[in-house]
Enzyme design. Structure first.
Site, PDB file in Angstrom:
ATOM      1  N   GLY A  94     -40.317  10.691  25.869  1.00  0.00           N
ATOM      2  CA  GLY A  94     -39.405  11.785  26.190  1.00  0.00           C
ATOM      3  C   GLY A  94     -39.339  12.147  27.661  1.00  0.00           C
ATOM      4  N   ARG A 138     -30.005   4.578   4.969  1.00  0.00           N
ATOM      5  CA  ARG A 138     -29.410   4.939   6.257  1.00  0.00           C
ATOM      6  C   ARG A 138     -28.373   6.062   6.109  1.00  0.00           C
ATOM      7  NH1 ARG A 138     -29.700   2.695  10.899  1.00  0.00           N
ATOM      8  NH2 ARG A 138     -30.979   1.016  10.097  1.00  0.00           N
ATOM      9  N   ASN A 153     -25.394   8.213  25.317  1.00  0.00           N
ATOM     10  CA  ASN A 153     -26.590   7.389  25.178  1.00  0.00           C
ATOM     11  C   ASN A 153     -26.972   6.821  26.550  1.00  0.00           C
ATOM     12  OD1 ASN A 153     -28.612   5.910  23.662  1.00  0.00           O
ATOM     13  ND2 ASN A 153     -27.390   4.074  24.043  1.00  0.00           N
ATOM     14  N   HIS A 189     -29.167   3.615  28.414  1.00  0.00           N
ATOM     15  CA  HIS A 189     -29.636   2.271  28.072  1.00  0.00           C
ATOM     16  C   HIS A 189     -30.236   1.637  29.320  1.00  0.00           C
ATOM     17  CE1 HIS A 189     -29.763  -1.452  25.853  1.00  0.00           C
ATOM     18  NE2 HIS A 189     -29.274  -2.073  26.907  1.00  0.00           N
ATOM     19  N   ASP A 246     -20.457   4.807  20.530  1.00  0.00           N
ATOM     20  CA  ASP A 246     -19.453   4.547  19.500  1.00  0.00           C
ATOM     21  C   ASP A 246     -20.147   3.827  18.349  1.00  0.00           C
ATOM     22  OD1 ASP A 246     -19.736   1.913  20.282  1.00  0.00           O
ATOM     23  OD2 ASP A 246     -17.714   1.717  21.105  1.00  0.00           O
ATOM     24  N   GLY A 276     -20.614   0.787  17.675  1.00  0.00           N
ATOM     25  CA  GLY A 276     -21.337  -0.448  17.978  1.00  0.00           C
ATOM     26  C   GLY A 276     -22.711  -0.170  18.574  1.00  0.00           C
ATOM     27  N   ASP A 294     -24.642  -0.051  21.699  1.00  0.00           N
ATOM     28  CA  ASP A 294     -24.534   0.016  23.166  1.00  0.00           C
ATOM     29  C   ASP A 294     -23.175  -0.480  23.672  1.00  0.00           C
ATOM     30  OD1 ASP A 294     -27.194   0.959  23.272  1.00  0.00           O
ATOM     31  OD2 ASP A 294     -27.954  -1.080  23.208  1.00  0.00           O
TER      32      ASP A 294
HETATM   33  C1  GRF Z   1     -35.398   4.728  28.254  1.00  0.00           C
HETATM   34  O1  GRF Z   1     -35.499   3.684  29.189  1.00  0.00           O
HETATM   35  C2  GRF Z   1     -34.194   4.547  27.382  1.00  0.00           C
HETATM   36  O2  GRF Z   1     -33.086   4.025  28.025  1.00  0.00           O
HETATM   37  C3  GRF Z   1     -34.727   3.552  26.391  1.00  0.00           C
HETATM   38  O3  GRF Z   1     -36.018   4.040  26.092  1.00  0.00           O
HETATM   39  C4  GRF Z   1     -36.527   4.703  27.246  1.00  0.00           C
HETATM   40  C5  GRF Z   1     -36.966   6.084  26.820  1.00  0.00           C
HETATM   41  O4  GRF Z   1     -37.906   6.618  27.678  1.00  0.00           O
HETATM   42  N1  GRF Z   1     -33.868   3.400  25.264  1.00  0.00           N
HETATM   43  P1  GRF Z   1     -38.424   8.140  27.522  1.00  0.00           P
HETATM   44  O5  GRF Z   1     -38.853   8.328  26.067  1.00  0.00           O
HETATM   45  O6  GRF Z   1     -37.305   9.047  27.904  1.00  0.00           O
HETATM   46  O7  GRF Z   1     -39.586   8.257  28.457  1.00  0.00           O
END
Ligand code: GRF
Length: 217
Positions: free
Chosen positions: A13, A66, A106, A108, A140, A142, A144
């Protein structure tokens, strides 16, 4: 009025923590009203509690499938009436039911569309790219694939392993996320043919096409 933000996490987090810090500043434009996780004990939940922010968990294992899990997540999110949901290291695919009701941002750890999926940093290293980075995008249906809001590049250094590269990506990713969420909250946005513009015209159409946090303007 401040935009209401719910942050979803699965792990440490650190991105959620950066948002909590930013949102504590007057004028940021967004307030984190809750932090939710798909597992009990996700590190970021404790950080949120320390900051006096509500937390909730929707553990995947507690639901039959799910669909049921998505319905439960949707219900929890609805209760917080978020203007924005931020998936910050949330390692679950958010279903159509949630996406129809909420605007989800999101982050990534790669320069999309390169290296989507759960192992972006490892995959970028294995491919041998010299530059990778971080992307903020609207989610969306998909994996990413949604419209890109912002991206920041990070060089791969000789000797990098997955952990060292991910740490460098995360430090720029946190800054980008704080910047993006603040700007979306303060300025609004619009999306047309995948092109994301900040400072939308202020008309709410639907969460997935165009929305401006009008109260913040
Ligand atoms: C980030 O790099 C995010 O993009 C990826 O997981 C990581 C999460 O890190 N999906 P944190 O839990 O916010 O430290």
């Amino acid at each position: 009025m401040s935009a209401r933000v719910v942050v979803l996490i699965s792990g440490a987090g650190s991105n959620a923590a950066a948002l909590l810090d930013a949102a504590a500043e007057p004028g940021y434009g967004a307030t984190v009203v809750a932090v939710g996780a798909d597992r009990r004990g996700a590190g970021g939940l404790a950080l949120a509690q320390e900051a006096g922010v509500e937390t909730f968990t929707v553990p995947f294992a507690d639901y039959g499938d799910r669909g049921e899990w998505n319905a439960a997540l949707s219900e929890r999110l609805d209760a917080y009436r978020p203007d924005l949901v931020v998936s910050a290291g949330f390692m679950r695919i958010i279903g159509a039911e949630v996406l129809a009701r909420h605007t989800v941002v999101n982050i990534h750890p790669a320069l999309l569309p390169a290296f989507p999926g759960a192992h972006a940093v490892r995959d970028a290293l294995a491919y041998g790219v010299k530059v990778t980075g971080a992307t903020a995008h609207f989610a969306d249906s998909g994996v990413d694939t949604g419209p890109v809001i912002d991206q920041v590049a990070v060089r791969v250094e000789p000797g990098d392993d997955t952990a060292s590269l991910h740490e460098r990506i995360k430090s720029v990713e946190r800054r980008m996320l704080v910047d993006v969420v603040g700007r979306l909250a303060r300025e609004g946005w619009s999306v047309q043919d995948r092109q994301v513009s900040l400072g939308g015209p202020g008309i709410r159409q639907s969460p997935s096409t165009e929305y401006v946090a009008e109260e913040n303007r």
